[in-house]
Design a protein around this motif. Structure first.
Motif, mmCIF file in Angstrom:
data_model
loop_
_atom_site.group_PDB
_atom_site.id
_atom_site.type_symbol
_atom_site.label_atom_id
_atom_site.label_comp_id
_atom_site.label_asym_id
_atom_site.label_seq_id
_atom_site.Cartn_x
_atom_site.Cartn_y
_atom_site.Cartn_z
ATOM 1 N N ILE A 31 3.641 2.949 -10.347
ATOM 2 C CA ILE A 31 3.429 3.977 -9.321
ATOM 3 C C ILE A 31 1.995 3.917 -8.808
ATOM 4 O O ILE A 31 1.759 3.981 -7.590
ATOM 5 C CB ILE A 31 3.730 5.383 -9.886
ATOM 6 N N GLU A 32 1.023 3.787 -9.692
ATOM 7 C CA GLU A 32 -0.378 3.710 -9.273
ATOM 8 C C GLU A 32 -0.632 2.457 -8.422
ATOM 9 O O GLU A 32 -1.337 2.523 -7.410
ATOM 10 C CB GLU A 32 -1.300 3.697 -10.494
ATOM 11 N N LEU A 33 -0.049 1.357 -8.819
ATOM 12 C CA LEU A 33 -0.213 0.113 -8.079
ATOM 13 C C LEU A 33 0.397 0.218 -6.679
ATOM 14 O O LEU A 33 -0.218 -0.205 -5.693
ATOM 15 C CB LEU A 33 0.422 -1.041 -8.855
ATOM 16 N N ILE A 34 1.568 0.789 -6.550
ATOM 17 C CA ILE A 34 2.212 0.979 -5.247
ATOM 18 C C ILE A 34 1.367 1.900 -4.372
ATOM 19 O O ILE A 34 1.195 1.656 -3.178
ATOM 20 C CB ILE A 34 3.647 1.524 -5.422
ATOM 21 N N PHE A 35 0.802 2.936 -4.953
ATOM 22 C CA PHE A 35 -0.031 3.868 -4.209
ATOM 23 C C PHE A 35 -1.279 3.165 -3.662
ATOM 24 O O PHE A 35 -1.635 3.327 -2.497
ATOM 25 C CB PHE A 35 -0.426 5.053 -5.096
ATOM 26 N N VAL A 36 -1.932 2.357 -4.461
ATOM 27 C CA VAL A 36 -3.126 1.630 -4.031
ATOM 28 C C VAL A 36 -2.778 0.657 -2.903
ATOM 29 O O VAL A 36 -3.500 0.557 -1.896
ATOM 30 C CB VAL A 36 -3.776 0.889 -5.226
ATOM 31 N N ALA B 73 -0.318 0.914 -0.781
ATOM 32 C CA ALA B 73 0.000 1.700 0.409
ATOM 33 C C ALA B 73 -1.277 2.168 1.118
ATOM 34 O O ALA B 73 -1.384 2.090 2.353
ATOM 35 C CB ALA B 73 0.865 2.896 0.037
ATOM 36 N N VAL B 74 -2.248 2.647 0.337
ATOM 37 C CA VAL B 74 -3.509 3.097 0.937
ATOM 38 C C VAL B 74 -4.227 1.925 1.606
ATOM 39 O O VAL B 74 -4.744 2.058 2.730
ATOM 40 C CB VAL B 74 -4.404 3.774 -0.126
ATOM 41 N N LEU B 75 -4.258 0.767 0.972
ATOM 42 C CA LEU B 75 -4.901 -0.412 1.556
ATOM 43 C C LEU B 75 -4.202 -0.859 2.840
ATOM 44 O O LEU B 75 -4.870 -1.202 3.830
ATOM 45 C CB LEU B 75 -4.922 -1.566 0.554
ATOM 46 N N SER B 76 -2.882 -0.848 2.847
ATOM 47 C CA SER B 76 -2.170 -1.290 4.053
ATOM 48 C C SER B 76 -2.374 -0.311 5.210
ATOM 49 O O SER B 76 -2.509 -0.727 6.364
ATOM 50 C CB SER B 76 -0.686 -1.499 3.769
ATOM 51 N N THR C 86 -5.071 1.566 5.658
ATOM 52 C CA THR C 86 -6.457 1.353 6.077
ATOM 53 C C THR C 86 -6.580 0.095 6.928
ATOM 54 O O THR C 86 -7.239 0.107 7.973
ATOM 55 C CB THR C 86 -7.379 1.249 4.847
ATOM 56 N N LEU C 87 -5.946 -0.985 6.510
ATOM 57 C CA LEU C 87 -6.002 -2.231 7.282
ATOM 58 C C LEU C 87 -5.299 -2.094 8.630
ATOM 59 O O LEU C 87 -5.756 -2.641 9.628
ATOM 60 C CB LEU C 87 -5.385 -3.378 6.489
ATOM 61 N N SER C 88 -4.190 -1.367 8.671
ATOM 62 C CA SER C 88 -3.475 -1.203 9.938
ATOM 63 C C SER C 88 -4.304 -0.415 10.952
ATOM 64 O O SER C 88 -4.125 -0.567 12.156
ATOM 65 C CB SER C 88 -2.119 -0.536 9.723
ATOM 66 N N MET C 89 -5.218 0.413 10.493
ATOM 67 C CA MET C 89 -6.108 1.133 11.403
ATOM 68 C C MET C 89 -7.332 0.286 11.754
ATOM 69 O O MET C 89 -7.852 0.382 12.865
ATOM 70 C CB MET C 89 -6.559 2.458 10.777
ATOM 71 N N ALA C 90 -7.789 -0.552 10.853
ATOM 72 C CA ALA C 90 -9.017 -1.315 11.069
ATOM 73 C C ALA C 90 -8.809 -2.538 11.961
ATOM 74 O O ALA C 90 -9.692 -2.886 12.749
ATOM 75 C CB ALA C 90 -9.593 -1.756 9.727
ATOM 76 N N ILE C 91 -7.677 -3.181 11.874
ATOM 77 C CA ILE C 91 -7.454 -4.420 12.634
ATOM 78 C C ILE C 91 -7.502 -4.186 14.143
ATOM 79 O O ILE C 91 -8.187 -4.931 14.853
ATOM 80 C CB ILE C 91 -6.150 -5.114 12.183
#
Length: 186
Positions: free
Chosen positions: A13-18, A20-23, A25-30
């Motif tokens: 669950i923690e790994l999936i959450f991390v 999701a947050v990274l994806s 963030t990247l979808s907004m930054a690109i």
């Protein structure tokens, strides 16, 4: 002596959450990065053109000779569409053609490969300055548009007085105008 061998690891669950947050963030930054890169390319093209025009005007004043700037075709005639090189030369007979005996002062590399260009008036293929730095019958503007975005465009304007300026976003709508209320359109 006893060593502790217990390890603590991430749960699924923690790994999936991390991830999701990274994806997110990247979808907004690109897209922001793409806009930044496009804007930098526009500014580099604009500054190259402005540099060539300012150099031509300064050359006319310093040399007290009529000076032309344009993109030359292989026969030495100014072409309507500016290509990868701008030429600054002394044009003694003011015809927009570099003929034998007319000194080529400098060639300046520019990258307009992906830009469309619109000349105003439509017959404009070159700009000239006389020994006073005044436009030698060649005022007008050139508009440059990039196909990637309707906002990725700019214009360079030369007045009768020889003054060189660039378009600005006068009304804050994200589209540059040659003059207030006159947007750059290609």
């Amino acid at each position: 002596m006893e060593h502790s061998t217990s390890c603590r690891a991430f749960t699924l669950i923690e790994l999936i959450f991390v991830i999701a947050v990274l994806s997110i963030t990247l979808s907004m930054a690109i897209p922001l990065t793409n806009a930044f890169v496009q804007n930098e390319a526009k500014e580099a093209s604009r500054q190259s053109i402005l540099s060539a025009l300012r150099f031509a005007r300064a050359t006319a004043i310093n040399s007290t000779e009529l000076t032309t700037v344009c993109s030359l075709n292989p026969s030495g005639k100014c072409r309507a569409e500016w290509a990868e090189t701008l030429s600054v030369f002394h044009d003694t007979n003011s015809n927009g053609i570099r003929e034998p005996g007319e000194r080529l002062v400098r060639t300046i590399k520019i990258d307009l490969s992906q830009w469309s260009q619109k000349n105003r008036p439509g017959t404009r293929s070159h700009f000239q300055w006389n020994s006073l730095g005044l436009s030698n019958g060649t005022p007008g503007s050139m508009e440059f548009c990039h196909p990637s975005s309707a906002k990725n465009r700019f214009a360079v304007v030369i007045s009768f007085s020889g003054r060189i300026r660039t378009s600005l976003d006068f009304d804050g709508d994200g589209t540059e105008e040659r003059a207030p209320g006159t947007p750059v359109t290609c």
